[in-house]
Scaffold this active site. Structure first.
Site, short mmCIF file in Angstrom:
data_model
loop_
_atom_site.label_atom_id
_atom_site.label_comp_id
_atom_site.label_asym_id
_atom_site.label_seq_id
_atom_site.Cartn_x
_atom_site.Cartn_y
_atom_site.Cartn_z
N CYS A 161 72.93 20.31 39.88
CA CYS A 161 74.04 20.12 39.43
C CYS A 161 75.16 19.59 40.06
CB CYS A 161 74.83 21.74 38.84
SG CYS A 161 75.22 22.42 40.14
N CYS A 170 74.30 27.21 45.98
CA CYS A 170 75.18 26.69 44.76
C CYS A 170 75.90 27.72 44.26
CB CYS A 170 73.92 25.89 43.84
SG CYS A 170 74.77 25.34 42.30
N LYS A 173 39.93 52.28 57.75
CA LYS A 173 40.19 53.46 56.95
C LYS A 173 39.98 54.80 57.79
CE LYS A 173 38.83 51.15 52.74
NZ LYS A 173 37.80 51.27 51.71
N GLU A 212 35.32 45.59 44.82
CA GLU A 212 35.48 44.23 44.76
C GLU A 212 34.50 43.56 43.94
OE1 GLU A 212 38.37 43.82 46.24
OE2 GLU A 212 38.71 41.68 46.68
N LYS A 269 43.74 40.94 59.07
CA LYS A 269 43.37 39.65 58.59
C LYS A 269 43.07 38.77 59.79
CE LYS A 269 44.65 39.89 54.06
NZ LYS A 269 45.84 39.17 53.73
N ARG A 271 43.08 45.16 38.57
CA ARG A 271 44.19 45.86 39.20
C ARG A 271 45.43 45.86 38.52
NH1 ARG A 271 47.93 44.65 43.26
NH2 ARG A 271 48.71 46.38 44.40
N GLU A 310 7.81 37.41 35.49
CA GLU A 310 7.48 39.15 34.61
C GLU A 310 8.79 39.35 34.05
OE1 GLU A 310 4.25 41.41 37.20
OE2 GLU A 310 5.97 40.54 38.29
N TYR A 311 10.02 39.43 35.01
CA TYR A 311 11.15 39.78 34.40
C TYR A 311 11.34 39.10 33.18
CZ TYR A 311 16.02 40.74 34.76
OH TYR A 311 17.26 41.34 34.38
N CYS A 327 74.72 20.56 45.46
CA CYS A 327 73.50 20.83 44.85
C CYS A 327 72.77 19.74 44.21
CB CYS A 327 73.78 22.03 43.66
SG CYS A 327 72.44 22.53 42.69
N ASP A 358 10.01 36.36 38.65
CA ASP A 358 11.02 35.91 37.70
C ASP A 358 10.22 35.82 36.42
OD1 ASP A 358 12.67 35.59 39.84
OD2 ASP A 358 12.90 33.51 39.79
N SER A 410 47.49 48.33 47.16
CA SER A 410 46.91 47.24 47.83
C SER A 410 47.01 47.93 49.52
CB SER A 410 47.16 45.96 47.83
OG SER A 410 48.54 45.88 48.07
N LEU A 411 46.66 47.08 50.62
CA LEU A 411 46.58 47.75 51.75
C LEU A 411 47.82 46.86 52.68
CD1 LEU A 411 42.87 47.51 52.47
CD2 LEU A 411 44.21 49.51 52.12
N GLU A 418 35.30 48.43 57.74
CA GLU A 418 34.63 47.78 56.56
C GLU A 418 35.02 46.24 56.52
OE1 GLU A 418 35.42 49.56 52.76
OE2 GLU A 418 35.20 51.75 53.42
N TYR A 449 33.89 50.01 47.19
CA TYR A 449 34.13 50.84 48.44
C TYR A 449 35.38 52.00 48.25
CZ TYR A 449 37.81 47.18 47.40
OH TYR A 449 38.63 46.19 46.64
N ASP A 499 36.51 38.89 49.97
CA ASP A 499 37.68 37.89 49.41
C ASP A 499 37.32 37.89 47.78
OD1 ASP A 499 39.82 36.64 49.62
OD2 ASP A 499 39.14 35.04 50.68
N CYS A 525 74.71 26.49 36.92
CA CYS A 525 73.42 25.39 37.27
C CYS A 525 72.38 25.79 36.62
CB CYS A 525 73.37 25.65 38.92
SG CYS A 525 71.92 24.73 39.36
N LYS A 579 36.43 43.22 54.65
CA LYS A 579 37.58 42.83 53.67
C LYS A 579 36.95 41.59 52.75
CE LYS A 579 42.32 42.58 52.60
NZ LYS A 579 42.36 41.47 51.50
S1 IVH Z 1 40.41 49.54 50.17
C1 IVH Z 1 43.56 52.42 48.66
N1 IVH Z 1 38.36 48.10 50.98
O1 IVH Z 1 41.83 44.00 49.59
C2 IVH Z 1 42.40 51.62 49.21
N2 IVH Z 1 40.09 47.16 49.86
O2 IVH Z 1 44.91 43.91 50.47
C3 IVH Z 1 42.51 50.31 48.59
N3 IVH Z 1 39.58 44.76 49.58
O3 IVH Z 1 43.32 45.20 46.66
C4 IVH Z 1 41.50 49.33 48.88
N4 IVH Z 1 37.51 44.65 50.76
O4 IVH Z 1 41.00 44.09 46.47
C5 IVH Z 1 39.72 48.21 50.41
N5 IVH Z 1 36.35 47.21 51.85
C6 IVH Z 1 37.70 47.15 51.14
C7 IVH Z 1 38.05 46.05 50.76
C8 IVH Z 1 39.34 46.03 49.89
C9 IVH Z 1 38.49 43.92 50.11
C10 IVH Z 1 40.61 43.96 48.72
C11 IVH Z 1 41.16 44.92 47.62
C12 IVH Z 1 42.50 45.40 47.84
C13 IVH Z 1 42.87 44.39 48.93
C14 IVH Z 1 43.94 44.87 49.78
#
Ligand code: IVH
Length: 664
Positions: free
Chosen positions: A404, A419, A283, A167, A307, A133, A34-35, A401, A32, A81-82, A110, A219, A114, A424, A112
């Protein structure tokens, strides 16, 4: 090159290599001290000789850039998104849908992550833009904050033009450290790593993001064909070689059983990771198979997200209160003793309708289990009947209601109460919130709280009043909590919303049964609101995806004098009433059909051919299968032509295709 320039280059390399080793490979190659020493030397040299300072210098990582507002960024390829799946059997159904298309895929599994997704753009190997996004098509420019993330290279190992996606997230330990500090300073702790990452990226001052020590995994490569890449695993490898941090847990697997094994393995070990994950992404590996599978309006069909099961927590149901939606629908809501579930505090949960409460037999005073999966809205799972004391109060549905006081009504067979008073105030406020919301007119700064305030102060009583706010500018800036700057930004955002494409307005109007996807189908078909206003039931009903209920609702909306007046007023305020997206004219030969182009075309480029097919409502895929409706052949066609002949698929020569197009 002068000695100073050489030294700057040398220091840059030492620091970049050290950064890469530490932040991408978790391995320190210098101390650290040196950095810090090299960093100081580089800062001093850049200060003394500013003309030698490079845009991609590691000194830029400490932050310092402060922006006024987030610029909008257009994603050339939408950031999708997925789809979600929640069980092993749903994973298998996802696989079965792919097999049904005649595709037998290998998958990449892969983690996912967060956090929040990011698009990174490099020109000649240099980072030029980082963007969120947003709604998938328009995001926000966050370059100033992205530059502070040490695992995101400012300069790649090759001078390529490229966009990558991934991400941004916060490690668990970083959140703990930040919260220790915040508690010491009597500040509210950040709730979870995801909110902390989102909050850090939403800062205008990059010094704050720099202190948050964010991290990244990359990714997704949106244009793999530009680099001759044929599989997703190759794309990951390529991005790693360029210098990106790619997750080491990614795994190419041979079949769906190995996908399920990966899920079990990672479910068991996720707690050992340094960062939060909320599932597993699956994928299809082969990119041609991906393009054959294609997309729905929102998701790729070649990927899904499994999920993890939601965390369940017990709490007390202290009351049931009622809210009134924009359509007048009455919703009972659980008021809960606040509890933390998956990192966020929950004190409310929707109970949907009277039947829902009765089926679950919820009573005020009950102990209930609630759950929440990531972003998903919290829900009451069940009552713990064994904990009842006898003092619990039975649920009674209201008949007036709550806002109202007008008598509620049921619509036909529906379980919901409504209602039906058009005046209202709750309905009006909800309608305004919907109009300004992201998928509708997307008026930034016009959120729930402001709408409620402006409604109560009498500035906005109905949608068209939004476009008159400008004339109240002075009164608004006098309101407590609304500064000159925020009002200016709001008025600019309102002004800008006038340019939206027709589908956003159509969705915003809140026509019953017209969601954002339907609004797009309608807008792309009729192009202008004038056409749409005069269309009859039959014509609407003949469009794919527009059934009886929607068609009836649209026609009756535009027959109502009140709505005609509203559209007229909005027109006078200068709102765009035309569809600005790609114009699609459905043609019976193309509409809903799948085409393959093969051989070399002389009269069109491949892209022109594809665009023409799409503009008449068809789609193109890469390979021929039973599902292909027609193959268009140019010179020297290969295996695809033979396969089409074998399968008895309709074949058009390029000349025939051109004649067909010219005749439309
Ligand atoms: S692939 C077309 N890979 O999950 C491909 N998404 O619910 C698009 N995410 O909006 C996404 N890890 O923010 C992909 N290994 C991963 C991911 C990933 C997290 C998130 C990403 C996306 C959301 C989809």
């Amino acid at each position: 090159m002068s000695d100073v320039e050489l030294r700057i280059e040398e220091l840059t390399k030492i620091l970049n290599d050290a950064n890469y080793s530490y932040y991408v490979n978790a391995n320190s190659i210098i101390t650290d001290q040196e950095y810090d020493k090299y960093m100081r030397e580089l800062e001093e040299l850049e200060e003394k000789y500013p003309s030698y300072a490079k845009e991609a210098s590691p000194t830029k990582r400490v932050g310092g850039e402060v922006i006024d507002s987030f610029k909008k960024v257009y994603h050339e390829k939408p950031m999708l998104s997925l789809s979600d799946v929640f069980s092993e059997s749903e994973v298998i159904s996802f696989h079965d849908r792919i097999i049904k298309e005649g595709i037998c895929p290998k998958y990449v599994c892969e983690l996912k992550i967060d956090g929040l997704s990011v698009s990174l753009l490099y020109k000649n190997g240099l980072l030029v833009r980082g963007a969120t996004r947003g709604d998938g098509v328009v995001g926000e420019d966050i370059t100033h904050n992205v530059k502070t993330i040490k695992s995101i290279p400012l300069k790649l190992n090759q001078p390529v033009d490229i966009e990558v996606r991934g991400e941004i997230f916060m490690n668990k330990k970083t959140l703990e450290e930040i919260n220790v500090e915040r508690i010491k300073n009597h500040e509210k702790p950040l709730q979870n790593t995801r909110n902390a990452a989102v909050g850090s990226i939403r800062q205008l001052d990059s010094r704050i993001a720099a202190k948050r020590n964010l991290d990244s995994f990359i990714y997704h490569l949106p244009n793999p064909e530009d680099y001759g890449i044929k599989t997703h695993i190759e794309a990951l490898e390529f991005m790693k070689k360029l210098g990106f941090k790619v997750n080491p847990n990614n795994r190419l697997v041979n079949d769906i059983h190995e996908v399920l094994d990966f899920i079990v393995e990672k479910t068991d070990t996720r707690n050992q990771l340094l960062y939060d994950i909320d599932g597993i992404v699956i994928k299809v590996n082969d990119l041609i198979q991906q393009s054959d599978l294609g997309y729905t309006a929102k998701y790729p069909k070649w990927a899904t997200a499994y999920k993890f099961p939601a965390e369940e927590v017990l709490t007390k149901l202290t009351d049931i209160i009622f809210t009134v939606g924009r359509t007048g629908q009455i919703t009972p809501n659980a008021v809960l003793d606040p509890v933390i579930v998956m990192g966020s505090t929950i004190s409310r949960a929707t109970l949907h309708n009277e039947d829902y409460v009765k089926v679950k037999d919820l009573r005020i005073g009950d102990t209930v289990s609630i759950r929440k999966a990531g972003d998903v809205i919290p829900e009451v799972v069940e009552v713990k009947k064994e904990r009842r004391t006898g003092l619990e109060k039975e649920f009674v549905m209201i008949d007036k209601c709550p806002i109202c006081d007008s008598v509620l009504a049921k619509k036909g067979e529906q379980v919901d109460y409504f209602c039906v008073n058009d005046h209202c105030s709750s309905r009006k406020i909800e309608g305004l919130i919907h109009f300004a919301s992201r998928d509708a007119m997307n008026i930034e700064g016009l959120g729930e709280k402001i709408i409620e305030d402006f409604f109560n102060f009498g500035f906005i009583k109905e949608v068209s009043d939004i476009y008159l706010l400008q004339s109240h500018r002075e009164d608004l800036t006098r309101l407590e909590g609304y500064g000159e700057k925020s009002i200016t930004n709001l008025i600019d955002a309102i002004e800008k919303s006038k340019e939206n494409s027709l589908e956003k307005l159509l969705f915003g109007l809140g026509i019953s049964h017209v969601g954002s996807k339907t609004a797009k189908v309608i807008a792309s078909h009729f192009h202008t609101i004038d056409c749409l206003m005069h269309v009859g039931f039959e014509e609407l009903n003949s469009i794919r995806d527009i059934g009886d209920v929607i068609a009836k609702s649209v026609v009756s909306y535009f027959q109502d004098e009140k709505n005609i007046c509203l559209i007229q007023r909005l027109k006078e305020f200068g709102l765009n009433m035309e569809y600005l997206g790609k114009k699609i004219v459905q043609h019976p030969f193309f509409s809903g059909k799948t085409f393959v182009l093969t051989g070399s075309l002389n009269m069109y480029t491949r892209d022109e051919g594809k665009a023409l097919i799409e503009s008449f409502g068809g789609k193109t895929v890469e390979s021929v299968s039973k599902k292909t409706d027609c193959v268009i052949v140019g010179e020297n066609p290969g295996g695809k032509y033979d396969k089409a002949v074998n399968l008895g698929i309709k074949i058009l020569t390029e000349k025939e295709f051109k004649e067909m197009i010219d005749s439309i």
